[in-house]
Design a protein around this motif. Structure first.
Motif, mmCIF file in Angstrom:
data_model
loop_
_atom_site.group_PDB
_atom_site.id
_atom_site.type_symbol
_atom_site.label_atom_id
_atom_site.label_comp_id
_atom_site.label_asym_id
_atom_site.label_seq_id
_atom_site.Cartn_x
_atom_site.Cartn_y
_atom_site.Cartn_z
ATOM 1 N N LEU A 142 -23.937 14.565 -5.292
ATOM 2 C CA LEU A 142 -24.083 14.659 -6.496
ATOM 3 C C LEU A 142 -23.030 14.251 -8.026
ATOM 4 O O LEU A 142 -23.144 14.788 -8.483
ATOM 5 C CB LEU A 142 -24.235 15.899 -6.691
ATOM 6 N N ASN A 143 -23.107 12.888 -7.572
ATOM 7 C CA ASN A 143 -22.429 12.535 -8.249
ATOM 8 C C ASN A 143 -21.897 12.400 -9.933
ATOM 9 O O ASN A 143 -21.641 12.479 -10.778
ATOM 10 C CB ASN A 143 -21.214 10.864 -7.556
ATOM 11 N N VAL A 144 -23.637 11.680 -9.635
ATOM 12 C CA VAL A 144 -24.276 11.967 -11.057
ATOM 13 C C VAL A 144 -24.367 12.600 -11.811
ATOM 14 O O VAL A 144 -24.375 13.026 -13.025
ATOM 15 C CB VAL A 144 -25.570 10.834 -10.946
ATOM 16 N N ALA A 145 -25.056 13.393 -11.118
ATOM 17 C CA ALA A 145 -25.063 14.647 -11.743
ATOM 18 C C ALA A 145 -23.960 15.452 -12.178
ATOM 19 O O ALA A 145 -23.915 16.255 -13.706
ATOM 20 C CB ALA A 145 -26.053 15.908 -10.438
ATOM 21 N N GLN A 153 -22.828 25.881 -8.028
ATOM 22 C CA GLN A 153 -22.400 25.835 -6.143
ATOM 23 C C GLN A 153 -22.837 27.121 -6.008
ATOM 24 O O GLN A 153 -23.339 27.783 -7.106
ATOM 25 C CB GLN A 153 -20.536 26.573 -6.289
ATOM 26 N N LEU A 154 -23.149 27.383 -5.393
ATOM 27 C CA LEU A 154 -23.873 28.799 -4.331
ATOM 28 C C LEU A 154 -22.806 29.774 -3.922
ATOM 29 O O LEU A 154 -22.249 29.338 -3.252
ATOM 30 C CB LEU A 154 -25.064 28.907 -3.332
ATOM 31 N N SER A 155 -22.938 30.939 -3.895
ATOM 32 C CA SER A 155 -21.752 31.450 -3.810
ATOM 33 C C SER A 155 -22.128 32.378 -2.414
ATOM 34 O O SER A 155 -23.356 31.534 -1.692
ATOM 35 C CB SER A 155 -22.264 33.607 -4.363
ATOM 36 N N ASP A 156 -21.557 32.569 -1.897
ATOM 37 C CA ASP A 156 -21.005 32.533 -0.595
ATOM 38 C C ASP A 156 -22.592 33.771 0.144
ATOM 39 O O ASP A 156 -22.941 32.833 1.556
ATOM 40 C CB ASP A 156 -20.314 33.646 0.585
ATOM 41 N N THR A 175 -23.649 17.335 1.749
ATOM 42 C CA THR A 175 -22.436 17.532 1.548
ATOM 43 C C THR A 175 -21.046 18.135 1.564
ATOM 44 O O THR A 175 -21.980 19.245 2.607
ATOM 45 C CB THR A 175 -22.877 18.333 -0.195
ATOM 46 N N GLU A 176 -19.875 19.161 0.489
ATOM 47 C CA GLU A 176 -18.879 19.321 1.405
ATOM 48 C C GLU A 176 -19.777 21.315 1.025
ATOM 49 O O GLU A 176 -18.591 21.431 1.338
ATOM 50 C CB GLU A 176 -17.588 19.315 0.572
#
Length: 221
Positions: A142-145, A153-156, A175-176
Motif C-alpha cells: 500500500l505504498n502508493v495508497a 487499519q482494521l481494529s483487532d 502486509t505487516e
C-alpha cells in the motif's frame, strides 16, 4: 458449493451491518488509547484533496509490466481509483460500472487506472472477471495508497471477524498490519494536480461516473 458459500460470506461482511460494526469497533479501539491506530474516518480527513499534487508512482500492471504515472499523464488527464480487493463485491460492482462508462471517460480526455494492494495474478483475475479494458495496477504494501493518505487499519475486533469469515488480510495482502485503502477516486489534470477527489470512509459509497465525467469536462475548458 464451497465457492458459492464463500461468496455469500464475503457479501455478508460487506453488508451495511458489517460497516456499522466496523465503525463502532474502530471507535472503541481509539477509546482504548491506540495512538497509532488510523481509522477510515481519520484517513478520510487527512487524505490528499483538490489542489494537491498527485504523488508520482511506478507500479506493475496485471501482466507484471511497470507503469509510470508520468507516462500516464502524457496520455491525458488521469482518473485514479483505489479499491479494496477482488474479495470485495462492492469493488467488483464499481469496477464493472466504470467499465460501462469507459468510452465516455476517454471521450472526455480521461485515462482510467484502478489500484489495489493485490498482486499481479489477482489484479489479472479482477480484470478478467469484470471484463475491464483499463489498466489495473498492483500496489505492494500500500505504498502508493499511503502517499495519498488513504490507508486505514482494521481494529483487532473487526480483523478477527474477517478472519472468522476466512479473510486474513495480513496473509492475503502480505502486509505487516491489517490495512486497506479507502475506496477513493481522484481526477488528476495533465499537470499532475488533483482536480476532483472522492474520499469517503464508507466503502459502500463510491464516486458516481457522472461526477467523474463532469470533472473531466471542466478540465477540457
Amino acid at each position: 458449493m464451497r465457492k458459492s458459500l464463500f461468496l455469500m460470506v464475503v457479501a455478508a461482511i460487506c453488508s451495511t451491518f458489517a460497516y456499522a460494526q466496523e465503525g463502532k469497533m474502530a471507535k472503541d479501539s481509539m477509546k482504548e488509547g491506540s495512538k497509532m491506530f488510523v481509522s477510515a474516518e481519520d484517513a478520510a480527513k487527512k487524505a490528499l484533496n483538490v489542489g494537491a499534487k498527485m504523488p508520482s508512482f511506478t507500479l506493475n500492471d496485471s501482466l507484471g509490466k511497470p507503469v509510470n504515472s508520468a507516462d500516464l499523464l502524457k496520455q491525458g488527464h488521469l482518473v485514479v481509483v483505489f479499491y479494496r480487493g477482488a474479495w470485495c463485491p462492492f469493488c467488483n460492482a464499481y469496477l464493472h460500472k466504470l467499465q460501462k462508462n469507459l468510452p465516455q471517460i476517454r471521450e472526455n480526455g480521461g485515462n482510467l487506472v484502478a489500484i489495489s494492494v493485490e498482486n499481479a495474478d489477482r489484479s489479472m483475475a479482477v480484470a478478467k472477471k469484470n471484463e475491464l479494458n483499463f489498466t489495473v495496477l498492483s500496489d505492494p504494501n500500500l505504498n502508493v495508497a499511503r502517499s495519498f493518505g488513504i490507508v486505514y487499519q482494521l481494529s483487532d475486533e473487526i480483523n478477527e471477524k474477517y478472519k472468522g469469515y476466512g479473510i486474513d488480510l495480513v496473509k492475503y495482502n502480505k502486509t505487516e498490519k491489517p490495512e486497506l485503502p479507502i475506496s477513493a477516486t481522484y481526477v488528476v489534470s495533465k499537470k499532475g494536480e488533483i482536480a476532483y477527489a472522492f474520499v469517503e470512509s464508507d466503502y459502500q459509497k463510491r464516486a458516481e461516473p457522472e461526477a467523474i465525467l463532469q470533472a473531466l469536462a471542466k478540465l477540457k475548458k
